[in-house]
Design an enzyme around this catalytic site. Sequence first.
Site, PDB file in Angstrom:
ATOM      1  N   HIS A  98      -7.362   7.377   7.367  1.00  0.00           N
ATOM      2  CA  HIS A  98      -5.904   7.500   7.274  1.00  0.00           C
ATOM      3  C   HIS A  98      -5.482   8.960   7.176  1.00  0.00           C
ATOM      4  O   HIS A  98      -4.554   9.397   7.871  1.00  0.00           O
ATOM      5  CB  HIS A  98      -5.392   6.727   6.060  1.00  0.00           C
ATOM      6  CG  HIS A  98      -3.922   6.907   5.805  1.00  0.00           C
ATOM      7  ND1 HIS A  98      -2.960   6.125   6.401  1.00  0.00           N
ATOM      8  CD2 HIS A  98      -3.244   7.805   5.034  1.00  0.00           C
ATOM      9  CE1 HIS A  98      -1.766   6.518   6.015  1.00  0.00           C
ATOM     10  NE2 HIS A  98      -1.911   7.534   5.176  1.00  0.00           N
ATOM     11  N   GLU A  99      -6.164   9.713   6.318  1.00  0.00           N
ATOM     12  CA  GLU A  99      -5.810  11.125   6.159  1.00  0.00           C
ATOM     13  C   GLU A  99      -6.073  11.906   7.444  1.00  0.00           C
ATOM     14  O   GLU A  99      -5.305  12.804   7.795  1.00  0.00           O
ATOM     15  CB  GLU A  99      -6.564  11.741   4.977  1.00  0.00           C
ATOM     16  CG  GLU A  99      -6.258  11.107   3.624  1.00  0.00           C
ATOM     17  CD  GLU A  99      -4.773  10.978   3.331  1.00  0.00           C
ATOM     18  OE1 GLU A  99      -3.990  11.825   3.815  1.00  0.00           O
ATOM     19  OE2 GLU A  99      -4.384  10.025   2.632  1.00  0.00           O
ATOM     20  N   HIS A 102      -3.286  11.703   9.854  1.00  0.00           N
ATOM     21  CA  HIS A 102      -2.229  12.712   9.691  1.00  0.00           C
ATOM     22  C   HIS A 102      -2.589  14.011  10.417  1.00  0.00           C
ATOM     23  O   HIS A 102      -1.713  14.686  10.953  1.00  0.00           O
ATOM     24  CB  HIS A 102      -2.004  13.003   8.209  1.00  0.00           C
ATOM     25  CG  HIS A 102      -1.294  11.909   7.478  1.00  0.00           C
ATOM     26  ND1 HIS A 102      -0.097  11.373   7.921  1.00  0.00           N
ATOM     27  CD2 HIS A 102      -1.597  11.245   6.326  1.00  0.00           C
ATOM     28  CE1 HIS A 102       0.308  10.437   7.070  1.00  0.00           C
ATOM     29  NE2 HIS A 102      -0.582  10.336   6.104  1.00  0.00           N
TER      30      HIS A 102
END
Length: 227
Positions: A98-99, A102
């Site tokens: 998920h990170e 980004h």
Amino acid sequence: MSFSTYIIYFLLVAAIPLWAQYRVKTTYAKYAKVGVRSGLTGAEVARMILDRNGLSDIPVRETNGILSDHYDPGKKTVFLSSSNYNGRTIAGAAVAAHEVGHVIQDKEGYTMMRLRSALVPATMFSSNISWVFLLIGMFANLSGLMLIGIILMAVGVLFQLVTLPVEFDASKRALVQLESGGFVTADELPQAKQVLSAAAMTYVAAMAVAVLELLRLLLIFTNMNRN
């Protein structure tokens, strides 16, 4: 607003974030105990996804705290909490991916992420000063000052609103990377999705509370003008 309406309002404001926190903590705790078949740590998953996407210059660092994972676009660095950085779990793989989602957004110039970044200074300023105008406006019965406070608070609500697509898109990218890279198996993918969906609820809850507070203040402002 009647007394009973206020009670319902405050119950909602208290219950929504508590429900979101409970969901993310229980879901995360569950899958932080489930080993990922690839045997990779969260740090390794993040590193490999970054490299696969031509982002070898982005470092992955360990940070203190629980669920303190984040991507810092200013430092161009992915920070993973110790349990996810070192853990070889479904939760660790999902959060790490998920990170990195980004980071990929940042690389591609994802519009909503750029908008959110642009709103950060205005949001920090408005959140610190809005209550000054609101309190003076309410106690001094000055609707003009209260309106300024409401407008300033609306900037924060806009920030919360923009945050939602940024977080949902990062999770969507994460699942694609986890599956295409073989970091999780087909039967592990729904488990990773549960972790990401639970985490997303914290942002939904934050927006819901912000909207409820803005509506309450608008009602007070309307009644003030009527009187």
